[in-house]
Design an enzyme around this catalytic site. Structure first.
Site, PDB file in Angstrom:
ATOM      1  N   ASP A  38      12.525   3.246  -7.021  1.00  0.00           N
ATOM      2  CA  ASP A  38      11.711   3.340  -5.812  1.00  0.00           C
ATOM      3  C   ASP A  38      10.430   4.141  -6.074  1.00  0.00           C
ATOM      4  OD1 ASP A  38      11.157   2.847  -3.195  1.00  0.00           O
ATOM      5  OD2 ASP A  38      12.753   4.076  -2.359  1.00  0.00           O
ATOM      6  N   ASP A  39       9.286   3.524  -5.835  1.00  0.00           N
ATOM      7  CA  ASP A  39       7.993   4.224  -5.934  1.00  0.00           C
ATOM      8  C   ASP A  39       7.662   4.700  -7.354  1.00  0.00           C
ATOM      9  OD1 ASP A  39       8.063   3.865  -3.210  1.00  0.00           O
ATOM     10  OD2 ASP A  39       7.527   5.915  -2.682  1.00  0.00           O
ATOM     11  N   CYS A  73       7.320  -0.512   0.754  1.00  0.00           N
ATOM     12  CA  CYS A  73       8.678  -0.933   0.346  1.00  0.00           C
ATOM     13  C   CYS A  73       9.116  -2.284   0.911  1.00  0.00           C
ATOM     14  CB  CYS A  73       9.718   0.098   0.760  1.00  0.00           C
ATOM     15  SG  CYS A  73       9.497   1.685  -0.031  1.00  0.00           S
ATOM     16  N   HIS A 127      15.021  -3.340   1.502  1.00  0.00           N
ATOM     17  CA  HIS A 127      14.743  -2.169   2.322  1.00  0.00           C
ATOM     18  C   HIS A 127      15.723  -2.222   3.488  1.00  0.00           C
ATOM     19  CE1 HIS A 127      12.218   1.133   3.660  1.00  0.00           C
ATOM     20  NE2 HIS A 127      12.488   0.704   4.876  1.00  0.00           N
ATOM     21  N   ASP A 318       9.249  -1.086  -6.766  1.00  0.00           N
ATOM     22  CA  ASP A 318       8.689  -1.862  -5.650  1.00  0.00           C
ATOM     23  C   ASP A 318       7.165  -1.760  -5.574  1.00  0.00           C
ATOM     24  OD1 ASP A 318       9.012   0.764  -4.881  1.00  0.00           O
ATOM     25  OD2 ASP A 318       9.984   0.317  -2.965  1.00  0.00           O
ATOM     26  N   HIS A 319       6.615  -0.642  -6.009  1.00  0.00           N
ATOM     27  CA  HIS A 319       5.157  -0.457  -6.072  1.00  0.00           C
ATOM     28  C   HIS A 319       4.891   0.879  -6.734  1.00  0.00           C
ATOM     29  CE1 HIS A 319       6.072   2.142  -2.785  1.00  0.00           C
ATOM     30  NE2 HIS A 319       6.616   1.120  -2.142  1.00  0.00           N
TER      31      HIS A 319
END
Ligand code: NAG
Ligand code: NAG
Ligand code: NAG
Ligand code: NAG
Ligand code: NAG
Ligand code: NAG
Length: 506
Positions: A38-39, A73, A127, A318-319
């Site tokens: 995540d992130d 997300c 998510h 996710d990014h």
């Protein structure tokens, strides 16, 4: 005529067979392990010690310019998992579920499930919440009820020891002692344990196991000993920590979620354009890297249980996450640091490679189906295509085989207004008035912020609110907007045309 046709056909056939033979992984029905962090931004150039991710990059096929569809997300995860762009699933916030609101589109895990796989979700894959119907899209996507670590209920609790007040706070920076935590554990430790259990249990039927780690998403909460790996004196500031001079204001956001943590709130940073104090910039960077080192460790432990001879592994995020570059923090933008993520495939029998051609996360779905030999899925014709199973993205297998393809990657971010305001970072659909469409080629990033109709989902390219052009050859920090430079006008024109063609799928 017939002879020629059949000659061409047979040539095509032979050619295709050879390609399949020389690429297809050495096992049929390979198991699939997808790890989503995540992130996690791309840390390729940074001197951060991530031995396990590095080992995977060295053994696998590693993409240097893999670009998320939208730096948020829910839209990005739904996009990646359906293989369609945010415009095709009409999700730019957290609040719609494609099956009920747009179309009954097949997901990546669902397609594998329908092809005889056991599909298992551990931790954060979809998510959670409305965008996956409060079920993580179970039972459509998954064979088993998705697993969530029990200690997740404390994810935002006031558990961060504050050196100044000596009390427990909801801080951004939150190294902890695990045995002092409410559950004497942390969500990602529980996710790892469950994922290993699943790897041990699934021996007969082919499986697709998706493992989603929560960190380094904020709060930056991790076992405090990981800070030892990232001494503060080794942490460097961003090259350019200020708002770029010619940046259109619409590109900016006030990184509210970072500001509102207790430790950052106390700094009284002016709103919405204030800059993080340099000392805190270094501290946050140190703690982000330490949280990443923690996840790297868990990934290493997970990989020990993966049978490398019959399993395809994909690692991504996710990014990305801005760490003070251009004065920004968190996601919520089209800058490279917010959209460029690690993407590594390990495929049994396929040699390692580093690929710098820009690719997109919607390419993962068609790539995995090709590797697993699931065929016959068409490309979506346009954003309105309601075909149950089609791809907006493309298979990356040709690139993995070394074929040259000049491709580019598209991402987008919505805004409620030209001037940054409190919801510029996470506007709800009802407030979206502007869409920033961005195209990344090997050398450039070009973005147009245009008028967007949030009820008809239409765009007006003639109503422009901002234009950005960054030349990565001379300015990888994206801190000099060149859109007005006379010498770049031909590049700008070319990229503008390409961007519109791609978005409108002319
Ligand atoms: C949507 O697709 C799923 C999975 O193929 C199917 O079970 C379900 O009946 C479909 N729903 C509708 C409304 O068509
Ligand atoms: C989503 O959840 C709602 C409420 O539980 C339910 O009525 C609806 O059928 C679900 N949608 C799908 C596609 O399963
Ligand atoms: C708090 O203080 C201790 C002891 O001085 C130090 O080891 C630790 O790194 C500090 N934590 C933060 C978040 O600054
Ligand atoms: C922030 O503002 C509060 C209230 O005005 C003040 O007490 C505090 O000292 C300020 N903190 C900093 C770091 O300027
Ligand atoms: C790993 O996979 C190979 C190929 O399917 C199989 O022969 C081997 O027994 C597996 N190893 C373990 C430890 O399960
Ligand atoms: C979107 O288009 C509809 C129909 O033309 C119009 O009524 C509405 O005001 C438009 N919305 C925006 C935000 O422009």
């Amino acid at each position: 005529m017939f002879i020629i046709n059949s000659l061409i056909l047979s040539l095509l056939f032979v050619n295709k067979m050879q390609l399949v033979q020389c690429f297809k992984s050495t096992v049929s029905n390979p198991n699939i392990v997808i790890i989503i962090v995540d992130d996690l931004r791309h840390l390729h150039k940074k001197n951060v010690n991530l031995p396990n991710i590095r080992k995977m990059a060295v053994k696998g096929i590693s993409f240097k310019n893999s670009i998320a569809q939208q730096a948020l997300c829910a839209p990005n995860r739904n996009s990646m998992l359906t293989g369609r762009r945010p415009d095709s699933i009409r999700l730019y916030d957290f609040y719609n579920y494609w099956r009920d609101d747009v179309g009954n589109f097949t997901t990546l895990p669902q397609l594998f499930k329908e092809n005889g796989y056991n599909t298992i979700s551990v931790g954060k894959i979809f998510h959670p919440g409305a965008s996956s119907n409060y079920t993580d899209d179970y039972p459509y996507s998954w064979s088993l009820l998705p697993y969530h670590p029990p200690s997740e209920i404390f994810k935002d609790s006031a558990v961060c020891q504050d050196n100044i007040t000596k009390q427990l706070h909801r801080n951004l920076i939150c190294p902890v002692k695990v045995n002092e935590q409410p559950d004497k554990s942390l969500p990602d430790l529980q996710t790892l344990a469950y994922a290993i259990k699943m790897l041990k249990a699934n021996k007969n039927k082919p499986f697709l196991l998706a493992v989603g780690f929560h960190k380094p998403h904020i709060p930056l909460k991790f076992p405090n000993h990981y800070l030892d790996r990232i001494p503060l004196e080794n942490v460097k500031p961003p090259n350019y920590p200020y708002k770029p001079k010619n940046m259109p204001l619409v590109a900016w956001h006030p990184w509210r979620d970072v500001r509102k943590r207790d430790d950052i709130k106390r700094l009284n940073i002016s709103y919405p354009m204030g800059i993080m104090p340099p000392k805190w910039t270094l501290k946050i960077r140190q703690n982000y890297y330490a949280a990443t080192a923690y996840i790297d460790d868990l990934i290493g432990r997970l990989m020990r249980y993966v049978n490398k001879s019959n399993t395809v592994v994909v690692l991504t995020s996710d990014h990305g996450w801005s760490l003070g570059e251009n004065g920004l923090w968190a996601k919520y933008s089209n800058f490279d640091v917010a959209v460029n993520v690690p993407l590594i495939f390990i495929v049994p029998g396929v040699s390692p490679k580093i690929i710098s051609t820009p690719v997109e996360l919607i390419d993962i779905f068609p790539t995995l189906t090709e590797i697993a030999g699931i065929t016959g899925i068409p490309k979506c014709r346009n954003t309105e295509d309601k075909t149950k199973t089609c791809f907006d993205g493309k298979s990356l297998v040709p690139l993995m085989k070394g074929e040259k393809h000049e491709t580019f990657a598209i991402s987008q971010y919505p805004r409620p207004s030209i001037h940054p305001r409190s919801n510029s970072d996470k506007p709800r659909l009802k407030d979206i008035k502007i869409m920033g469409y961005s195209i990344r080629t090997k050398r450039y990033r070009y973005t147009e912020w245009i008028s967007f109709n949030n009820t008809l989902f239409t765009r007006n390219w003639n109503k422009l609110y901002g234009v950005e052009l960054y030349d990565h050859l001379i300015n990888p920090d994206e801190s000099i907007n060149l859109f007005l430079e006379p010498t770049y006008q031909h590049v700008k024109k070319k990229l503008s045309k390409l961007l519109k063609e791609q978005i409108e799928l002319i």
